[in-house]
Enzyme design. Structure first.
Site, PDB file in Angstrom:
ATOM      1  NE  ARG A 118      -4.041  -2.061   1.919  1.00 18.48           N
ATOM      2  CZ  ARG A 118      -3.922  -3.129   2.686  1.00 18.48           C
ATOM      3  NH1 ARG A 118      -2.980  -3.180   3.602  1.00 18.48           N
ATOM      4  NH2 ARG A 118      -4.738  -4.144   2.542  1.00 18.48           N
ATOM      5  CE  LYS A 140      -0.931  13.799 -14.106  1.00 18.86           C
ATOM      6  NZ  LYS A 140      -1.322  14.315 -15.439  1.00 18.86           N
ATOM      7  CD  GLU A 182       6.518  16.465 -22.118  1.00 18.55           C
ATOM      8  OE1 GLU A 182       5.800  17.436 -21.837  1.00 18.55           O
ATOM      9  OE2 GLU A 182       6.075  15.306 -22.271  1.00 18.55           O
ATOM     10  CE  LYS A 224       4.913  17.518 -13.662  1.00 10.01           C
ATOM     11  NZ  LYS A 224       5.046  16.322 -14.472  1.00 10.01           N
ATOM     12  CD  GLU A 234      -4.409  16.149 -15.158  1.00  6.86           C
ATOM     13  OE1 GLU A 234      -3.222  15.808 -15.037  1.00  6.86           O
ATOM     14  OE2 GLU A 234      -5.123  15.833 -16.098  1.00  6.86           O
ATOM     15  NE  ARG A 238       0.122  16.880 -12.378  1.00  7.05           N
ATOM     16  CZ  ARG A 238       0.850  16.106 -11.616  1.00  7.05           C
ATOM     17  NH1 ARG A 238       0.614  16.055 -10.311  1.00  7.05           N
ATOM     18  NH2 ARG A 238       1.824  15.363 -12.105  1.00  7.05           N
ATOM     19  CG  ASN A 242      -2.258  16.369 -19.377  1.00  4.97           C
ATOM     20  OD1 ASN A 242      -1.221  15.749 -19.220  1.00  4.97           O
ATOM     21  ND2 ASN A 242      -3.249  16.339 -18.508  1.00  4.97           N
ATOM     22  CG  HIS A 245       0.576  15.287 -22.948  1.00  5.58           C
ATOM     23  ND1 HIS A 245       1.226  16.477 -23.159  1.00  5.58           N
ATOM     24  CD2 HIS A 245       1.445  14.525 -22.221  1.00  5.58           C
ATOM     25  CE1 HIS A 245       2.417  16.446 -22.590  1.00  5.58           C
ATOM     26  NE2 HIS A 245       2.587  15.276 -22.019  1.00  5.58           N
ATOM     27  CG  HIS A 249      -1.325  10.330 -24.272  1.00 10.55           C
ATOM     28  ND1 HIS A 249      -1.934  10.669 -23.089  1.00 10.55           N
ATOM     29  CD2 HIS A 249       0.001  10.406 -24.040  1.00 10.55           C
ATOM     30  CE1 HIS A 249      -1.006  10.950 -22.181  1.00 10.55           C
ATOM     31  NE2 HIS A 249       0.167  10.798 -22.734  1.00 10.55           N
ATOM     32  CG  HIS A 262       5.734  11.090 -23.918  1.00 11.42           C
ATOM     33  ND1 HIS A 262       4.381  10.832 -23.888  1.00 11.42           N
ATOM     34  CD2 HIS A 262       5.916  12.207 -23.151  1.00 11.42           C
ATOM     35  CE1 HIS A 262       3.771  11.737 -23.137  1.00 11.42           C
ATOM     36  NE2 HIS A 262       4.678  12.584 -22.674  1.00 11.42           N
TER      37      HIS A 262
END
Ligand code: NAD
Ligand code: GLY
Length: 361
Positions: A118, A140, A182, A224, A234, A238, A242, A245, A249, A262
């Site tokens: 956990r 993330k 980025e 950031k 997010e 936030r 993206n 993205h 993606h 990426h």
């Protein structure tokens, strides 16, 4: 060395940026806790960078797991390999994982840390420009699913980030350029003067000039860190991180993980977002041209893949994590330095963009 703090109350942590930091054990061993340490890296990085980290750890009891290289490794099956290794070494909740590598190793190791018993501590030692300015910061973590990028994951912040500039010397040229995508993103969403600085200093960055790299990494991490501190999970601002993205993606998933890097997919995606913003009348065409010019100079792709038609793009984009109540949300631009999350983009201009955006091989 420069240090940027991610301010998250009791879970705050430093990002140290500078040369020779992997061997600077006083920076990161205080974050190891009392238990065992497991270093996770890959076959490319192990021969280059394991030795200084091992040497810095001295008498510490350390296990090492060396994984295959590449985006195709970022799967639940590989996370299971990390859990197997932790269990085989009888690691408890006081164990710490160290991710030594690019975004693939960082995302995967962070995810394994988030789930093991956990949640255990982990440290990020990013070795690509992309990981130093983006993926190692903000918590993330996750793995890919055949149906979508980063679809399985958790928010789990590292205890510290050690961005050793020396590692960038061995980074392949194509990877350096992908990381620059980025970096450019931060200028576009939040920092027009930084975009101007990038236009002036791009050649120094491509030459891996240490001063230019330190500045670009520190500015990127500061932006950031501020965004993550304001909206860790997010629910708002936030999402600006993206930019590009949703389109990117779709390209990564549609072309098969690893075919496009990426950062390359994000570069084309950012230009698609700029083009759509211009078509909607909220971005001056001259600013869209400046964005295209900078991405081109950085050697990044500015055409979408010919094999993804508008219909396939829309199908892939529907799986985006920003979809809410069936509505696609897109990060667009109101100007260079002004990102904006929009949930109200009409499907017609989006389809026209996807049909008309230039295609390459
Ligand atoms: P990567 O981890 O695959 O590394 C790129 C390549 O460079 C690999 O072959 C790697 O072995 C090699 N490499 C790494 N460091 C090197 C070095 N110093 N010298 C020589 N070779 C080196 O790719 P990446 O671009 O670092 O990361 C991409 C991943 O990051 C994607 O999975 C993306 O989804 C993820 N990402 C996550 C976040 C986040 O917030 N968690 C943000 C952006 C991207
Ligand atoms: N790379 C996007 C984010 O960290 O939110």
């Amino acid at each position: 060395m420069q240090t940027v703090t991610v301010d998250l109350g009791p879970r705050s942590y430093p990002i140290h940026i500078g040369s020779g930091l992997l061997a600077e054990s006083s920076l990161w061993t205080p974050h190891l806790g009392n238990g065992q340490v497991m270093l996770v890296t890959n076959t490319v990085l192990a021969p280059r960078y394991l030795a200084p980290v091992h040497a810095a750890l001295g008498d510490w009891r350390v296990e090492t797991l060396i994984l295959p290289d590449g985006e195709a490794t970022k799967t639940l099956a590989t996370a299971e390999r990390i859990w197997d290794a932790l269990l085989a070494a009888r690691c408890g909740r006081d164990a710490t994982l160290i991710a030594l590598g690019g975004g693939v190793i960082g995302d995967l190791t962070g995810f394994a840390a988030a789930c093991y018993q956990r949640g255990i501590d982990f440290i990020q030692m990013p070795t690509t420009l992309l990981a130093q300015v983006d993926s190692s910061v903000g918590g993330k973590t996750g793995v890919n699913h055949p149906r979508g990028k980063n679809m399985i994951g958790a928010f789990h912040q590292p205890r510290c980030v050690i961005a050793d500039l020396d590692t960038l010397r061995t980074l392949p040229e194509r990877e350096l350029r992908a990381g620059l995508a980025e970096v450019i993103k931060y200028g576009l969403i939040a920092d027009a003067p930084f975009f101007d600085w990038l236009e002036t200093n791009l050649d120094a960055l491509l030459d891996r000039d240490s001063r230019a790299l330190t500045h670009a990494i520190a500015v990127s991490c500061r932006t950031k860190a501020a965004i993550v501190a304001a909206d860790e999970r997010e629910s708002g601002v936030r999402a600006l991180l993206n930019l590009g993205h949703t389109f990117g993606h779709a390209i990564e998933t549609g072309m098969g993980y690893g075919a496009w890097l990426h950062g390359e997919a994000v570069a084309t995606g950012m230009l698609m977002a700029a083009d759509l913003s211009a078509r909607l009348g909220q971005l001056a065409p001259a600013e869209a041209d400046r964005i295209q010019a900078l991405l081109t100079r950085a050697g990044l792709p500015v055409q979408a893949p010919a094999s993804l038609d508008a219909g396939r793009f829309l199908e892939l984009m529907a799986v985006d994590k920003k979809v809410q109540a069936g509505q696609l949300r897109l990060v667009l631009l109101r100007g260079i330095g002004q990102g904006e999350l929009r949930a109200d983009v009409d499907s017609r201009p989006l389809r026209v963009l996807l049909e008309q955006f230039p295609r390459g091989p």
